[in-house]
Write an enzyme that holds these catalytic residues in place. Sequence first.
Site, PDB file in Angstrom:
ATOM      1  CE  LYS A 197      -4.278   1.352  -0.265  1.00  0.00           C
ATOM      2  NZ  LYS A 197      -4.912   0.960  -1.513  1.00  0.00           N
ATOM      3  CB  SER A 211      -7.573   1.708  -3.771  1.00  0.00           C
ATOM      4  OG  SER A 211      -7.317   1.582  -2.427  1.00  0.00           O
TER       5      SER A 211
END
Length: 595
Positions: free
Chosen positions: A192, A389
């Site tokens: 991430k 995402s």
Amino acid sequence: MRQFMKYVIATICGVALFFVGIYLLFFIFVSIVALAGSGSSSIDKHSILRIELTGNITEQAPAENPFAEIIGNDVLANQGLDVLVKAVRDAKDNDNIDAIYLEGGMVSTDWATLQYLRGELEAFKKSGKKIVAYADQYTQPSYYIASVADTVAINPLGMLDWHGIASQPIFYTGLLEKIGVKMQVFKVGTYKSAVEPYILNSMSDANRLQVESYISDIWNEVTHAVSKSRKISVDSLNAYADNYVALAEPKSYKAKHLVDKISYVDEVREMLRAIAGENDVHFVTPTEVVAAASTKEKNDGDAIAVYYAQGDIVDEAASTSFSEESQIVGNTVVEDLDRLANDDDVKAVVLRINSGGGSAYASEQMWRAIQLLKKKKPVVVSMSGMAASGGYYMSCGADYIVAEPSTLTGSIGIFGMIPDVSGLLKEKLGLSFDVVKTNESSDFGASGRPFNASESDAMQQYVNRGYRTFITRVADGRTAAGHKMTIADVDSIGQGRVWTGNQALKLGLVDQLGTLDDAIAKAAKLAKVEKYYADSYPAPASWMDKFMDAAKQKDYLEERVKTTLGEYYAPLSFVLNADNNSMLQTRIFYLPNLK
């Protein structure tokens, strides 16, 4: 005195009437121009569709502004992928259009959009009609498109950029340190990387690995497409990219088979005259071609709604119209999908998503709305440049997912990022803080200090629960779509990692590689309708509505700052507006920075 007051009142009334008259004349003029531009159009025989590879290509064309040509701002205006694709298809079937002329320039968009448009141009060539491309300077994206042409020409003093793909993220950690700001990060996901620009000075090993993977896959798509069209080996194309071909002699481009002709524009015009068999070259724009076709088209059959969702995912719309153009507003989408669910004329819905994510809360709300919509009619996702995402959060619950090979997707991860500005306030500005409180967490989030251990632990647990919800949504959605996935399976390919459409297909994160049209066809099949047409939602605001909104709402200072900062604007704005953002974020980096 009375006479004086008469003159004053008369003057005031005269000035007021003057401005009212100007106002009325303006709107009369606007109406005349708008009506003139809205009339039906036809295409003359032996016309040539001219596509300018300049400006920004977005999902949908903005409402046509009748003043665009008057103010000379057409090059800067956005072009809609929907109009470009339809124009190429209409040109293929229109007997009055003899060829397409591609004019290279500074075009800005993502690789998946370029891939979609290029595929349509390849289909056009199968009609037997010619495509001619010319430019003074080809950027790499415009050359990728132009390379499909039957004849590729360049100015004798021109430049052709061909350098490969690089990702160049910008890191703000040093800047934040200088002003006394430290980002407190809580995340789940080894890959991430959205938080890295604020806490590191270079890419993490995990992020470097994923970026190398997806840019290599995209470049592989690009080189193989150009290799096929130009009859140049992939090895040669990579060698050219290694050797700064943009700085080479223009005549060497022909020797390398990158172009067919070294020509001035008048010579290209002669070539187009020969194709059309006319003394004058009559160019038509994509908008004109689409307008001519639309006067003949009828919406027969059942409606398949195509719902466009593009931009950052947010809980509430921005306060200015300038920012609002590229946002997916959670509560607005929920309301829109509810209307589509209850519209009996709509038999299926295609969500056209181009988003790197944003608010986890808004993503969850839209996921819920999609589940309710699915109970009434099929839902298919068509991924554009990005559906990552929060964009993938929206997608994962659909009945079926279609992605372009170069789409960036996945990035199944979540984070919370809260700035600690105590250094700025105390050390730089000399402020002091104290507190009296009734409970341990009464001053949670106070700006005068960083989080303590208990607060940090609570925040991390909060993020962990958000990630658990995310991967559960993916596991349930993909299993329902026919890809049996456990939560552990999703976690193994999640962790915030970004995948291309090619890679996502192999992992089961998407169901098919294809275009928006493939997604529409699949939606019709699931709805069991044979005759159908696509209907776009939400309807774009008219140019007049945008003009009036801009006059009332546009923050010109913000616009000036955004224009000045360019690619630095979004990430810095995110930090400055952290208090207004959703605490949980599920987003990819602001810009892939693929150059």
